[in-house]
Write an enzyme that holds these catalytic residues in place. Structure first.
Site, PDB file in Angstrom:
ATOM      1  N   LYS A 155       0.840  -1.513  -0.201  1.00 51.97           N
ATOM      2  CA  LYS A 155       0.005   0.047  -0.087  1.00 51.97           C
ATOM      3  C   LYS A 155       0.840   1.134  -0.216  1.00 51.97           C
ATOM      4  CE  LYS A 155      -4.257  -1.928   0.092  1.00 51.97           C
ATOM      5  NZ  LYS A 155      -5.121  -1.859  -0.079  1.00 51.97           N
ATOM      6  N   LYS A 156       2.293   1.154   0.297  1.00 51.45           N
ATOM      7  CA  LYS A 156       3.162   2.262   0.696  1.00 51.45           C
ATOM      8  C   LYS A 156       3.610   2.871  -0.757  1.00 51.45           C
ATOM      9  CE  LYS A 156       3.894   2.614   5.771  1.00 51.45           C
ATOM     10  NZ  LYS A 156       2.782   1.708   6.143  1.00 51.45           N
ATOM     11  N   LEU A 157       3.686   1.920  -1.855  1.00 56.15           N
ATOM     12  CA  LEU A 157       3.803   2.255  -2.759  1.00 56.15           C
ATOM     13  C   LEU A 157       3.284   3.400  -3.477  1.00 56.15           C
ATOM     14  CD1 LEU A 157       5.107  -1.660  -4.511  1.00 56.15           C
ATOM     15  CD2 LEU A 157       6.427  -0.009  -3.384  1.00 56.15           C
ATOM     16  N   ASP A 158       2.359   3.925  -3.261  1.00 52.45           N
ATOM     17  CA  ASP A 158       1.758   5.021  -3.653  1.00 52.45           C
ATOM     18  C   ASP A 158       2.223   5.886  -3.569  1.00 52.45           C
ATOM     19  OD1 ASP A 158      -1.999   5.826  -3.869  1.00 52.45           O
ATOM     20  OD2 ASP A 158      -0.581   7.651  -2.160  1.00 52.45           O
ATOM     21  N   ASP A 179       8.488  -2.767   6.215  1.00 56.32           N
ATOM     22  CA  ASP A 179       7.036  -2.733   5.776  1.00 56.32           C
ATOM     23  C   ASP A 179       6.838  -3.868   4.788  1.00 56.32           C
ATOM     24  OD1 ASP A 179       5.333  -1.891   7.998  1.00 56.32           O
ATOM     25  OD2 ASP A 179       4.561  -0.269   6.767  1.00 56.32           O
TER      26      ASP A 179
END
Length: 726
Positions: free
Chosen positions: A233-236, A279
């Site tokens: 999700k943090k690859l956003d 993460d």
């Protein structure tokens, strides 16, 4: 083969050795848990050998359903899960009192405080507040029973059912770690975590029992999923480019990095890129034998820092405790004295499948929980990406916050919420305080809660003001991750009449203006220049608000006398400024500031594409007082004035009185800030502060329990009893 040779062969690459007790249980045969390998395959790919060495898993374990059942139900030592059970149960006792809200039960569930509730399913309603306290007590008792391992299944039910009931009652309180606590407690309900170090084992004189390997496997999978999906999700783009968690670098935990990095670099490299890396990697580093210690270092450091920076309840401590689940199943026996464990003969667990001269045959239980294991894993891999089904909950991001592991990726700033009602019977119009029936926590950002709130307002107007037929309109402005402030809801849509379905996009929601996100760097530069007086935008030492609006829409704004020094500047598109008092239109020009007078004004967007503009404003009253305060402080220090003399003069001088009050407030804020910093950076002061907070929390919780009991006995409402006590 000698007994000694057998023991060396049963040594796991995970470091999990088959104990003497396990050998006795399996008729002197070798028990091979998930993480154990009896022998290495001499042929096959190097990858298979590596995986086999690091995890104890081989392709043959998944070659058929029968072999998978055998894998899931291999007997393994239960002591590691027992330690986690004890720690988790104790932490959940504090969670019941703190984050679940026993100490604030009146404000949380009493209709006298918040008339509007936001359950996932509209038929769910909170119980009377005194009975909600009873549920809290039952939940805490269940957590205590889990920790003790006393009436274990009953304790799990006592905790799990009230927990999910309260979770589903209030979507505004959802967060990822609350969801995780519910998942862990539900998994514990199905696990045999009371086989070791439990009062149940003592009470039933059970010496020791193994547990099936799937019980560890599900916990490990769940924890790896939390870290890895959070990383995905943090690859956003917002996270990668550093817009999600700006200004976190001021926290004292980053002090060591300040020797070689600026605050901006800490935000980008340590907070965003470091958080992404931790993460993505942590779960796998914990899972593999060769990297487990490195993964533990990352996870422990990460969660200790989180516990210092954020008020997120027991989450960091649960994640710290979960690290032990990746280590050998029998590590507690090696760490703690053997006298802690029961001696004597050992019974076989019917939930396990034993090999040897008398192998156990797989029954319904074993097949059912093998399928259960697969279903849980598939469900947990699917849920964070299920928003294409539940479209009615989607806003500018995917679905409700709290079950997708998208932690801290979206930073919201709510600029403006306007609620308008129209009495359809009389045509009367009016505006409501956005916090009239509930505070602004989270509901203005989600279409399902916006719809629920509109229906609640309509019901309250019908009950309290005899307005049975009303229309409700909302004008809600948000900025997400430092974009322009923009509308989220169409202000022309009656939210009472509009249809909403969990499986269709909400028709009243307006899209995020992604085409304008490239402005963010420039907006940040303009705001910094305006704040430090280095801008060419007409007003120096000003604050800035950046607006983007849709074609054909308008913003009605009001400026009070304190904001007499305000201008508006068009950045892109075309717009008209209308002054109702002067009754004239002013066509705004790009990059040309226009002074805005006090009172109401309206900005119309006239372009075919969204228009962008900004307000630069300075609070003239605040600026004047700060200037006078600086002069007063200089005079006191330079001329060594006696403040007691100034206090007497202030009795007949309102301006001086105001300045002295501001000076005292400023000094108090400075003192409190220093005390807070001292507490945060000192272990002993921090521990003392935590102890005081815990004492206060316990006192409030016991008080709630006492008044709930009195209410149930006397029949008086708990709210009334508390008011009388005050």
């Amino acid at each position: 083969m000698s007994s000694k040779q057998k023991k060396s062969k049963t040594k796991s690459s995970n470091g999990k050795n088959s104990s003497n007790e396990s050998s006795q249980q399996t008729d002197n045969s070798v028990t091979k848990p998930v993480g154990q390998v009896s022998s290495l395959v001499s042929s096959g790919s190097s990858i298979e050998r590596f995986i086999s060495l690091q995890t104890g898993l081989s392709r043959s374990d998944f070659s058929s359903f029968q072999s998978f059942v055998q894998l899931c139900h291999k007997p393994v030592d239960s002591s590691c899960l027992a330690v986690f059970r004890i720690v988790f149960g104790m932490l959940m006792i504090f969670d019941c009192m703190h984050e679940r809200g026993l100490h604030t039960v009146i404000a949380k569930w009493s209709g006298n405080f918040e008339l509007c509730q936001f359950p996932l399913l509209n038929f769910l309603k909170p119980l009377p507040v005194e009975w909600m306290v009873v549920l809290y007590i039952l939940m805490a008792a269940g957590a205590f029973g889990i920790a003790l391992g006393l009436f274990y299944r009953v304790a799990c039910v006592l905790f799990v059912l009230p927990y999910w009931y309260m979770f589903l009652l209030n979507k505004r309180a959802w967060n990822n770690h609350s969801y995780l606590f519910g998942l862990i407690s539900t998994l514990l309900l199905f696990c045999d975590a009371n086989r070791t170090w439990s009062l149940d084992a003592k009470r039933n004189k059970v010496k020791h029992k193994d547990i099936p390997a799937w019980q560890y496997g599900l916990f490990r999978f769940q924890l790896v999923a939390v870290y890895f999906i959070a990383g995905l999700k943090k690859l956003d783009r917002d996270w990668v480019e550093g817009y999600s968690m700006q200004s976190l670098s001021h926290q004292w935990v980053f002090d060591p990095f300040r020797y070689f990095l600026t605050n901006e670099e800490i935000d980008q490299y340590i907070v965003h890129w470091g958080g992404l890396t931790v993460d993505l990697a942590s779960g796998f580093l914990l899972f593999f034998d060769g990297t487990r210690h490195l993964g533990s270092t990352f996870v422990i450091s990460f969660n200790v820092m989180n516990s210092r920076m954020f008020r997120i309840g027991q989450f960091p401590y649960v994640m710290l405790a979960s690290v032990i689940l990746f280590y050998p199943y029998d590590w507690p026996k090696k760490v703690f004295s053997s006298k802690w464990f029961n001696k004597g003969s050992f019974e076989k667990n019917s939930h396990c499948l034993y090999s040897g001269s008398k192998p156990t045959k797989a029954g319904f239980y074993h097949k059912f929980f093998s399928i259960f294991t697969i279903c849980v894993m598939v469900w947990q891999a699917f849920m964070p990406y299920s928003h294409f089904i539940t479209k009615g909950y989607n806003n500018w991001t995917g679905g409700l916050y709290g079950y997708s592991w998208d932690m801290m990726i979206h930073n919201w700033n709510t600029q403006h919420v306007k609620i308008k009602y129209v009495n359809k019977d009389t045509g009367e119009e009016g505006y409501l305080d956005p916090q009239a029936f509930v505070n602004l926590n989270r509901w203005p950002s989600h279409p399902d809660m916006i719809k629920q709130h509109a229906m609640c307002i309509a019901d309250q107007l019908a009950i309290d003001y005899e307005m049975p037929n009303t229309e409700i309109y909302m004008d809600i402005w948000h900025s997400m991750n430092h974009r322009f402030q923009q509308r989220m809801v169409d202000p022309a849509v009656d939210l009472v009449a509009v249809d909403w379905s969990p499986f269709r996009p909400a028709s009243f929601m307006l899209p995020l203006l992604n085409d304008l996100e490239g402005w963010r760097t420039q907006l940040n530069e303009i705001a910094m220049q305006a704040k430090h007086g280095s801008t060419d935008w007409f007003i120096h030492h000003a604050d800035a608000t950046f607006i983007a609006d849709f074609p054909g829409m308008f913003l009605e704004n009001f400026l009070n006398e304190d904001l007499s020094k305000t201008n508006i500047t068009l950045l892109a598109g075309s717009a008209i400024l209308y002054d109702p008092q002067a009754k004239k239109n002013i066509t705004l020009e790009v990059n040309k500031p226009t002074r805005v007078g006090i009172g109401t004004h309206i900005v119309y967007v006239t372009s075919d594409a969204p228009a962008c503009y900004m307000y630069l404003y300075s609070n003239t009253t605040e600026t004047m007082l700060n200037s006078q305060l600086s002069q007063l402080e200089f005079q006191i220090e330079d001329q060594q004035l006696d403040e007691s003399v100034l206090e007497k003069e202030a009795e007949n001088n309102e301006t001086l009185k105001t300045l002295l009050e501001l000076k005292r407030e400023k000094e108090l804020q400075k003192k409190l800030k220093k005390e807070k910093s001292d507490v945060e950076t000192s272990f002993w002061k921090s521990s003392h502060q935590k102890a005081l907070e815990t004492y206060t929390l316990l006192h409030k919780c016991f008080k709630m329990g006492y008044f709930a009991a009195v209410s149930l006995v006397t029949g008086e409402s708990m709210e009334y009893l508390l008011d009388q006590q005050k």
